[in-house]
Design a protein around this motif. Structure first.
Motif, mmCIF file in Angstrom:
data_model
loop_
_atom_site.group_PDB
_atom_site.id
_atom_site.type_symbol
_atom_site.label_atom_id
_atom_site.label_comp_id
_atom_site.label_asym_id
_atom_site.label_seq_id
_atom_site.Cartn_x
_atom_site.Cartn_y
_atom_site.Cartn_z
ATOM 1 N N MET A 1 69.916 100.315 41.470
ATOM 2 C CA MET A 1 70.004 101.766 41.651
ATOM 3 C C MET A 1 71.136 102.361 40.813
ATOM 4 S SD MET A 1 69.617 102.654 45.695
ATOM 5 C CE MET A 1 68.101 102.383 46.619
ATOM 6 N N GLU B 1 70.827 107.734 42.521
ATOM 7 C CA GLU B 1 69.713 107.281 43.349
ATOM 8 C C GLU B 1 70.213 106.818 44.720
ATOM 9 O OE1 GLU B 1 66.651 105.666 39.867
ATOM 10 O OE2 GLU B 1 68.172 104.326 40.697
ATOM 11 N N THR C 1 71.734 98.441 46.285
ATOM 12 C CA THR C 1 72.009 99.200 45.065
ATOM 13 C C THR C 1 71.914 98.371 43.799
ATOM 14 O OG1 THR C 1 74.409 98.783 45.114
ATOM 15 C CG2 THR C 1 73.593 100.671 46.393
#
Length: 210
Positions: free
Chosen positions: A193, A197, A190
């Motif tokens: 992200m 997402e 992540t």
């Protein structure tokens, strides 16, 4: 359905797990809160979080009333939780609780989502879906730094980063149930992200067919 979500601190797994639980109608357990509760009990008693006897005693007599306490979210509690979690007797005392939650979700939920460090490898090795959510240590330290600032806690980024690295080393290096990615877990990084997402990727993995 049992969904196991593992990963290091501040990777976003807790936020992701709660959102997935709401979406899928599953019960959610933040297993880290159990260790944080044990840590807080030890600290309140004036004991050392690395004292195996004191920590194991707290784990066996876990005060569930403090599981929702804001005290659990402090930096001090997080650091202490990493220390008590490295004690085998503490992990043993909390294992049955976690497995019971997974196999018999409360309130008639259709499944359970547990997030932690060893869910997919130790607590629920036969989970239907496994995710390992991570991010660079710098990205995670930045998130934790902002979180502490928003709560009004004094924080220095360099110190938060150092604490994060030390915690990662303890979690991955402990002899009992170290934090590792399960062989059959899907990795979600992540670092770059958004929460939306990460959620979309995770949901696709969970709803995918075998």
């Amino acid at each position: 359905m049992i969904i196991a979500i593992d990963g290091p601190a501040a990777a976003g797994k807790g936020t992701l797990a709660r959102r997935l639980a709401d979406e899928l109608g599953c019960a959610y357990l933040d297993t880290g809160s159990l260790y944080r509760a044990v840590a807080v009990m030890v600290l309140r008693a004036g004991a050392d979080p690395e004292d195996a006897v004191a920590a194991a005693e707290a784990a066996r007599n876990l005060d569930r009333s403090i599981l929702g306490s804001a005290e659990l979210r402090t930096g001090e509690a997080g650091a202490a939780a990493s220390k008590v979690a490295a004690i085998p007797e503490v992990r043993a005392a909390l294992t049955d609780f976690q497995r019971g939650f997974a196999t018999t979700p409360p309130d008639g939920a259709t499944g359970a989502i547990l997030d932690g460090r060893d869910i997919g490898t130790v607590i629920c090795p036969d989970a239907d879906r496994k995710l390992f959510v991570t991010a660079s240590v710098e990205a995670r330290a930045e998130r934790r730094f902002k979180e502490l600032q928003e709560r009004g806690e004094a924080a220095i980024y360099a110190r938060v980063l150092q604490d994060m690295r030390e915690r990662d080393a303890r979690d991955a290096g402990r002899s009992d149930a170290p934090m590792v990615q399960a062989d059959d877990a899907v990795l979600i990084d992540t670092s770059s992200m958004t929460p939306d997402e990460a959620f979309a990727v995770a949901l696709e993995v969970i709803k995918g067919t075998d």
